[in-house]
Scaffold this active site. Structure first.
Site, PDB file in Angstrom:
ATOM      1  N   HIS A  15      30.585  31.912  43.601  1.00  0.00           N
ATOM      2  CA  HIS A  15      31.710  32.772  43.270  1.00  0.00           C
ATOM      3  C   HIS A  15      31.187  34.193  43.094  1.00  0.00           C
ATOM      4  O   HIS A  15      30.009  34.399  42.830  1.00  0.00           O
ATOM      5  CB  HIS A  15      32.388  32.307  41.973  1.00  0.00           C
ATOM      6  CG  HIS A  15      32.925  30.914  42.068  1.00  0.00           C
ATOM      7  ND1 HIS A  15      34.092  30.619  42.716  1.00  0.00           N
ATOM      8  CD2 HIS A  15      32.435  29.731  41.625  1.00  0.00           C
ATOM      9  CE1 HIS A  15      34.303  29.314  42.663  1.00  0.00           C
ATOM     10  NE2 HIS A  15      33.305  28.752  42.013  1.00  0.00           N
ATOM     11  N   ALA A  16      32.061  35.166  43.239  1.00  0.00           N
ATOM     12  CA  ALA A  16      31.742  36.574  43.022  1.00  0.00           C
ATOM     13  C   ALA A  16      30.508  37.023  43.814  1.00  0.00           C
ATOM     14  O   ALA A  16      30.454  36.868  45.016  1.00  0.00           O
ATOM     15  CB  ALA A  16      31.600  36.852  41.528  1.00  0.00           C
TER      16      ALA A  16
END
Length: 94
Positions: A15-16
């Site tokens: 994620h991110a």
């Protein structure tokens, strides 16, 4: 068709920032690359699309299967494996 399976140990999973780094690395190769969260038994997704990678819902400790087809497939898989196993360039605590 070369395939590898790696465990994502980053605290944010894919994620991110880790997802962005993963997609950037995948996009740097001319071959077709897919990623699949085997822990959650997801369908394979385009590893060159950040949205597709994020929809895999890869969390810390999940295993992912990465497949590459075409020119530089083996090199792409090795680079992505090194990125994941190297904790996306961060220390063990992240």
């Amino acid at each position: 068709m070369p395939v590898i399976t790696v465990t994502v140990n980053h605290s944010a999973g894919l994620h991110a920032r880790p997802a962005a780094l993963f997609v950037k690395m995948a996009a740097s190769f001319p071959c077709s690359i897919t990623v699949r969260n085997t822990t959650s038994n997801k369908s394979a997704a385009n590893a060159k699309s950040v949205l597709s990678v994020l929809t895999q819902g890869v969390n810390q400790g999940h295993m992912v299967e990465i497949t590459a087809v075409g020119e530089s497939a083996e090199q792409a898989l090795q680079s992505l494996k090194d990125l994941v196993e190297g904790n996306f360039g961060e220390g063990e605590g992240h």
